[in-house]
Design a protein around this motif. Sequence first.
Motif, PDB file in Angstrom:
ATOM      1  N   UNK A   1      -5.054   3.166 -15.279  1.00 33.35           N
ATOM      2  CA  UNK A   1      -3.738   3.358 -14.698  1.00 33.35           C
ATOM      3  C   UNK A   1      -3.064   2.014 -14.506  1.00 33.35           C
ATOM      4  N   UNK A   2      -1.760   2.032 -14.320  1.00 36.25           N
ATOM      5  CA  UNK A   2      -0.997   0.807 -14.092  1.00 36.25           C
ATOM      6  C   UNK A   2      -0.291   0.927 -12.759  1.00 36.25           C
ATOM      7  N   UNK A   3      -0.289  -0.143 -11.958  1.00 38.42           N
ATOM      8  CA  UNK A   3       0.478  -0.116 -10.727  1.00 38.42           C
ATOM      9  C   UNK A   3       1.971  -0.248 -11.017  1.00 38.42           C
ATOM     10  N   UNK A   4       2.778   0.442 -10.249  1.00 40.37           N
ATOM     11  CA  UNK A   4       4.233   0.369 -10.401  1.00 40.37           C
ATOM     12  C   UNK A   4       4.863   0.423  -9.018  1.00 40.37           C
ATOM     13  N   UNK A   5       6.032  -0.160  -8.859  1.00 38.61           N
ATOM     14  CA  UNK A   5       6.734  -0.124  -7.592  1.00 38.61           C
ATOM     15  C   UNK A   5       7.428   1.206  -7.403  1.00 38.61           C
ATOM     16  N   UNK A   6       7.540   1.617  -6.148  1.00 42.10           N
ATOM     17  CA  UNK A   6       8.278   2.844  -5.835  1.00 42.10           C
ATOM     18  C   UNK A   6       9.735   2.681  -6.213  1.00 42.10           C
TER      19      UNK A   6
ATOM     20  N   UNK B   1       0.828  -1.206   0.000  1.00 39.45           N
ATOM     21  CA  UNK B   1       0.000   0.000   0.000  1.00 39.45           C
ATOM     22  C   UNK B   1       0.863   1.256   0.000  1.00 39.45           C
ATOM     23  N   UNK B   2       2.058   1.171   0.595  1.00 42.44           N
ATOM     24  CA  UNK B   2       2.957   2.329   0.633  1.00 42.44           C
ATOM     25  C   UNK B   2       4.015   2.321  -0.458  1.00 42.44           C
ATOM     26  N   UNK B   3       4.276   1.180  -1.083  1.00 37.88           N
ATOM     27  CA  UNK B   3       5.354   1.135  -2.069  1.00 37.88           C
ATOM     28  C   UNK B   3       4.873   0.956  -3.506  1.00 37.88           C
ATOM     29  N   UNK B   4       3.582   0.721  -3.700  1.00 38.90           N
ATOM     30  CA  UNK B   4       3.052   0.578  -5.057  1.00 38.90           C
ATOM     31  C   UNK B   4       2.340   1.870  -5.438  1.00 38.90           C
ATOM     32  N   UNK B   5       2.615   2.325  -6.637  1.00 40.71           N
ATOM     33  CA  UNK B   5       2.017   3.550  -7.165  1.00 40.71           C
ATOM     34  C   UNK B   5       1.127   3.230  -8.348  1.00 40.71           C
TER      35      UNK B   5
ATOM     36  N   UNK C   1      -0.810   3.910  -3.726  1.00 40.00           N
ATOM     37  CA  UNK C   1      -2.041   3.165  -3.520  1.00 40.00           C
ATOM     38  C   UNK C   1      -2.716   3.562  -2.212  1.00 40.00           C
ATOM     39  N   UNK C   2      -1.926   3.802  -1.172  1.00 39.53           N
ATOM     40  CA  UNK C   2      -2.493   4.185   0.128  1.00 39.53           C
ATOM     41  C   UNK C   2      -3.310   5.464  -0.002  1.00 39.53           C
ATOM     42  N   UNK C   3      -2.818   6.424  -0.791  1.00 41.47           N
ATOM     43  CA  UNK C   3      -3.554   7.678  -0.988  1.00 41.47           C
ATOM     44  C   UNK C   3      -4.848   7.429  -1.750  1.00 41.47           C
ATOM     45  N   UNK C   4      -4.784   6.591  -2.783  1.00 42.43           N
ATOM     46  CA  UNK C   4      -6.002   6.275  -3.538  1.00 42.43           C
ATOM     47  C   UNK C   4      -7.026   5.572  -2.665  1.00 42.43           C
ATOM     48  N   UNK C   5      -6.563   4.677  -1.804  1.00 50.60           N
ATOM     49  CA  UNK C   5      -7.474   3.962  -0.913  1.00 50.60           C
ATOM     50  C   UNK C   5      -8.172   4.932   0.031  1.00 50.60           C
ATOM     51  N   UNK C   6      -7.411   5.870   0.605  1.00 54.86           N
ATOM     52  CA  UNK C   6      -8.013   6.872   1.509  1.00 54.86           C
ATOM     53  C   UNK C   6      -8.997   7.759   0.761  1.00 54.86           C
ATOM     54  N   UNK C   7      -8.618   8.209  -0.415  1.00 53.74           N
ATOM     55  CA  UNK C   7      -9.474   9.100  -1.200  1.00 53.74           C
ATOM     56  C   UNK C   7     -10.781   8.419  -1.579  1.00 53.74           C
TER      57      UNK C   7
ATOM     58  N   UNK D   1      -1.855   7.823 -17.362  1.00 52.46           N
ATOM     59  CA  UNK D   1      -1.357   7.960 -18.732  1.00 52.46           C
ATOM     60  C   UNK D   1      -0.465   9.188 -18.892  1.00 52.46           C
ATOM     61  N   UNK D   2      -0.717  10.233 -18.109  1.00 56.80           N
ATOM     62  CA  UNK D   2       0.109  11.444 -18.205  1.00 56.80           C
ATOM     63  C   UNK D   2       1.407  11.323 -17.398  1.00 56.80           C
ATOM     64  N   UNK D   3       1.620  10.156 -16.758  1.00 54.85           N
ATOM     65  CA  UNK D   3       2.844   9.909 -16.005  1.00 54.85           C
ATOM     66  C   UNK D   3       2.765  10.268 -14.528  1.00 54.85           C
ATOM     67  N   UNK D   4       1.650  10.838 -14.108  1.00 58.94           N
ATOM     68  CA  UNK D   4       1.500  11.215 -12.692  1.00 58.94           C
ATOM     69  C   UNK D   4       1.403   9.967 -11.825  1.00 58.94           C
ATOM     70  N   UNK D   5       2.181   9.951 -10.721  1.00 55.31           N
ATOM     71  CA  UNK D   5       2.196   8.812  -9.800  1.00 55.31           C
ATOM     72  C   UNK D   5       1.428   9.156  -8.528  1.00 55.31           C
ATOM     73  N   UNK D   6       0.646   8.179  -8.041  1.00 57.41           N
ATOM     74  CA  UNK D   6      -0.083   8.316  -6.784  1.00 57.41           C
ATOM     75  C   UNK D   6       0.045   7.011  -6.013  1.00 57.41           C
TER      76      UNK D   6
END
Length: 89
Positions: free
Chosen positions: A83-88, A41-45, A56-62, A49-54
Amino acid sequence: LGDLTPSGSICYEGELWESPSGWSIHVKRSVVPGMKGDNGWDSVFYVAKDGEKTKLAQLRRTHAHKMCDFGSFEKETATAPKVKPALAA
């Protein structure tokens, strides 16, 4: 990068992962075999498509907040960008 399925699983190299932590530790152990654990939750982003990273923990809270206070989660996700998940890094 892994692919996020419609059910919320992560598909990576032909395998499905039900939790971001399980997927994250699998990927990290392929680089550092002795790694003990990881909080996905803290290490996966999500990478939009525009390259912006968020994180997962923030998305879950939102999204949890929106589900409780602002109406339908289904309506929210129907218009969400892919979106695609990616590692920090």
